[in-house]
Design a protein around this motif. Structure first.
Motif, mmCIF file in Angstrom:
data_model
loop_
_atom_site.group_PDB
_atom_site.id
_atom_site.type_symbol
_atom_site.label_atom_id
_atom_site.label_comp_id
_atom_site.label_asym_id
_atom_site.label_seq_id
_atom_site.Cartn_x
_atom_site.Cartn_y
_atom_site.Cartn_z
ATOM 1 N N TRP A 143 -3.504 2.654 -0.904
ATOM 2 C CA TRP A 143 -3.999 1.550 -1.722
ATOM 3 C C TRP A 143 -2.897 0.994 -2.593
ATOM 4 O O TRP A 143 -1.852 1.613 -2.782
ATOM 5 C CB TRP A 143 -5.195 1.986 -2.560
ATOM 6 N N ASP A 169 -2.188 7.565 -1.518
ATOM 7 C CA ASP A 169 -2.792 8.147 -2.703
ATOM 8 C C ASP A 169 -2.166 9.519 -2.911
ATOM 9 O O ASP A 169 -1.875 10.233 -1.945
ATOM 10 C CB ASP A 169 -4.305 8.269 -2.512
ATOM 11 N N VAL A 171 0.830 -1.206 0.000
ATOM 12 C CA VAL A 171 0.000 0.000 0.000
ATOM 13 C C VAL A 171 0.861 1.251 0.000
ATOM 14 O O VAL A 171 1.891 1.314 0.655
ATOM 15 C CB VAL A 171 -1.008 0.030 1.176
ATOM 16 N N THR A 207 -5.957 -2.087 6.885
ATOM 17 C CA THR A 207 -6.071 -2.431 5.475
ATOM 18 C C THR A 207 -7.132 -3.500 5.266
ATOM 19 O O THR A 207 -7.382 -4.330 6.126
ATOM 20 C CB THR A 207 -4.733 -2.949 4.887
ATOM 21 N N LEU A 245 -7.732 -5.016 -5.354
ATOM 22 C CA LEU A 245 -7.343 -3.729 -4.770
ATOM 23 C C LEU A 245 -7.196 -3.884 -3.268
ATOM 24 O O LEU A 245 -8.106 -4.385 -2.610
ATOM 25 C CB LEU A 245 -8.421 -2.673 -5.079
ATOM 26 N N ARG A 246 -6.057 -3.498 -2.734
ATOM 27 C CA ARG A 246 -5.833 -3.456 -1.282
ATOM 28 C C ARG A 246 -5.992 -2.003 -0.857
ATOM 29 O O ARG A 246 -5.457 -1.104 -1.512
ATOM 30 C CB ARG A 246 -4.438 -3.965 -0.946
ATOM 31 N N ILE A 247 -6.722 -1.762 0.210
ATOM 32 C CA ILE A 247 -6.983 -0.396 0.658
ATOM 33 C C ILE A 247 -6.707 -0.259 2.140
ATOM 34 O O ILE A 247 -6.726 -1.240 2.887
ATOM 35 C CB ILE A 247 -8.441 0.016 0.361
ATOM 36 N N HIS A 304 -13.094 2.962 -8.337
ATOM 37 C CA HIS A 304 -11.882 2.230 -8.694
ATOM 38 C C HIS A 304 -12.204 1.214 -9.766
ATOM 39 O O HIS A 304 -13.363 0.848 -9.983
ATOM 40 C CB HIS A 304 -11.311 1.513 -7.466
#
Length: 159
Positions: free
Chosen positions: A135, A37, A34, A104, A66-68, A58
């Motif tokens: 992310w 942004d 991650v 996350t 997608l990892r957030i 997204h």
């Protein structure tokens, strides 16, 4: 920030709203770590509590997904964060536990644009600083994970 019927929305109350809006698409390729942004981060004061809301559009194929997550200054605490994914994605994690470590979770994509909304509570400690949306891809892959322009991060300081 609750404004009751008959109350005025004063400049002091407006100063408790912290917003960041994404103006350009951002892509990540071949990276499963991650990262902050480029635009969705806000500077907030110390020793304060906030309602957090992220709305992010997204797109990512099913691989890499997608990892957030979120991160902040020393002493920050993220209350339980609730994640909701749109029709073209499904959640890998629906609620993240409270804690001071970066929180996350993940979203499985389908290759089509999909909205993601996260709500929760953030409390800062003795250090002011940036609350950051983070992310990456869930699995490093040549297919891009993209967060679209128009996404936003909003923090509203509690009275």
């Amino acid at each position: 920030m609750a404004v009751q019927s008959g109350q005025r929305l004063t400049p002091a109350r407006l100063n408790r709203i912290y917003l960041a809006r994404k103006t350009v698409d951002e892509s990540v390729v071949n990276n499963a770590t991650v990262q902050d942004d480029d635009q969705l981060q806000v500077s907030v004061p110390a020793n304060s509590a906030f309602r957090l809301r992220l709305f992010a559009v997204h797109t990512t194929p099913a691989t890499p997904n997608l990892r957030i997550g979120f991160a902040g200054p020393a002493g920050v605490s993220f209350g339980r964060l609730k994640f909701e994914a749109g029709p073209n994605a499904s959640l890998q994690v629906g609620v993240l536990a409270a804690g001071s470590a970066p929180s996350t979770g993940g979203v499985t994509g389908t290759g089509a644009d999909s909205p993601l909304e996260v709500i929760g509570v953030v409390t800062t400690g003795a250090t002011a600083g940036l609350i950051r949306f983070q992310w990456s891809q869930s699995v490093a892959n040549a297919a891009a994970a993209v967060v679209r322009a128009g996404s936003f991060l909003e923090l509203v300081q509690f009275d």
